[in-house]
Design an enzyme around this catalytic site. Structure first.
Site, PDB file in Angstrom:
ATOM      1  N   GLN A 148      -4.394  -1.647   9.638  1.00  0.00           N
ATOM      2  CA  GLN A 148      -4.380  -2.969   9.006  1.00  0.00           C
ATOM      3  C   GLN A 148      -5.044  -4.006   9.929  1.00  0.00           C
ATOM      4  OE1 GLN A 148      -3.225  -3.611   5.805  1.00  0.00           O
ATOM      5  NE2 GLN A 148      -4.105  -5.638   6.133  1.00  0.00           N
ATOM      6  N   ASP A 203     -10.756   3.179   4.178  1.00  0.00           N
ATOM      7  CA  ASP A 203     -11.130   1.770   4.033  1.00  0.00           C
ATOM      8  C   ASP A 203     -12.646   1.611   3.910  1.00  0.00           C
ATOM      9  OD1 ASP A 203      -9.420  -0.349   3.728  1.00  0.00           O
ATOM     10  OD2 ASP A 203      -8.907  -0.515   5.859  1.00  0.00           O
ATOM     11  N   LYS A 237       0.845  -1.206   0.000  1.00  0.00           N
ATOM     12  CA  LYS A 237       0.000   0.000   0.000  1.00  0.00           C
ATOM     13  C   LYS A 237       0.880   1.256   0.000  1.00  0.00           C
ATOM     14  CE  LYS A 237      -3.802  -2.431   2.152  1.00  0.00           C
ATOM     15  NZ  LYS A 237      -4.452  -2.910   3.354  1.00  0.00           N
TER      16      LYS A 237
END
Ligand code: NAP
Length: 295
Positions: A98, A121, A54
């Site tokens: 994460q 997200d 990422k």
């Protein structure tokens, strides 16, 4: 029938090129540099590799990126304080924690703590609620990636029978909601299957589009689909190790047999996977534009 292969690798590449141009223009015309922070707690190798991919992608697109790695025994309080710091940091438009988190940390509490305007997200309940209502919000990256694949592959979704296999909060449930919205890549008639579904084949057999996200290798076989189906395989399952020590991956669809009946199909790897990170970048750019009052 030989299926058209819907390449996530190629589609992601095209979208990243578009984003690169957009990021450069934002800087040139508005002095805006989108910023992303990834926060990883612990040393899970798979999570480490996702986070590093990422950050690498962000960097390649001209997005400012920061990578925070915390010890596995970091307390929930310290993690929440870290999120609070980034919520107030003007250089950062997107905060990604994460998952999964270590067991002593309440995942829900952490996701709720992220400013919804920086929730790239798309997991914060505010964004989930807006998504269900069809309002402007950050769409969760994997289902968003599936939508983009369908759009760019020219798949007609309006009026299509869509069967989603899997009902997780990050893939199946948002996927179903997105496919029934009154918008591009929506307007479908949607069925969702899970472990309590009595006769899955009865559903998959009448599907015009199957979106598989169960985490079970090769579970969708040729006898479960009709001729001309479009298959989007979200599954990423490690089924072994090559001699060189690389993980051998399989999707949730038995690609070799299903491709002979399908009109179009995504491969694994090279299908939905590359799209997920790309949509994270798209959301980060969107967050920066929102913060600058440009949208
Ligand atoms: P998850 O949280 O484990 O959810 C799996 C879902 O599939 C559950 O709803 C489960 O039903 C259902 N399911 C499992 N076995 C089934 C079966 N035999 N028949 C019918 N339904 C079944 O998984 P997830 O996080 O959604 O991920 C799903 C897959 O997508 C995994 O392979 C994951 O690695 C992959 N993934 C890929 C990406 C990407 O970027 N490509 C991103 C996210 C996930 P119940 O609810 O009844 O248990």
């Amino acid at each position: 029938m030989t299926a058209k292969i819907i390449s996530g690798t190629e589609t992601a590449k095209a979208i990243r090129e578009e984003l690169k141009v957009e990021v450069a223009e934002l800087k040139e015309k508005h002095n805006v540099v989108p910023g992303l922070v990834t926060i990883l707690v612990g040393e899970d190798p798979a999570s480490q590799s996702y986070v590093s991919a990422k950050n690498k992608t962000a960097h390649a697109l001209g997005i400012h990126s920061e990578q925070v790695t915390l010890d596995a025994d970091t307390s929930e309080k310290d993690l929440l304080a870290m999120i609070d710091k980034y919520n107030k940091d003007d250089k950062i438009n997107g905060i990604l924690v994460q998952l999964p988190l270590p067991k002593h940390i309440d995942e829900g509490k952490v996701l709720y703590a992220i400013d919804p305007g920086k929730d790239v997200d798309g997991f914060h309940p505010v964004n989930v609620g807006k998504m269900v209502l069809g309002e402007q919000c950050f769409l969760p990256c994997t289902p968003h990636g599936v939508l983009e694949l369908l759009i760019r592959a020219g798949v007609e979704t309006s009026g299509a029978e869509v069967v989603v296999v899997g009902r997780s909060n990050i893939v199946g449930k948002p996927m179903v909601n997105l496919m029934l919205q009154k918008r591009e890549a929506g307007n479908s008639t949607v069925t969702i299957c899970h472990t309590r579904t009595k006769d899955m084949t009865a559903h998959t057999k009448r599907a015009d589009i199957i979106i598989a996200a169960a985490g079970v290798p090769k579970m969708i076989t040729a006898d479960m689909v009709k001729d001309g189906v479009v298959v989007i395989d979200v599954g990423v399952n490690r089924i072994g190790m090559s001699e060189s020590g690389k993980a051998i991956l399989a999707g949730d669809v038995d690609f070799d047999s299903v491709k002979d009946k399908a009109a179009a199909i995504t491969p694994v790897p090279g299908g939905v996977g590359p799209m997920t990170i790309t949509m994270l970048m798209k959301n980060t750019v969107q967050a920066a534009k929102q913060a600058a009052g440009l949208i």
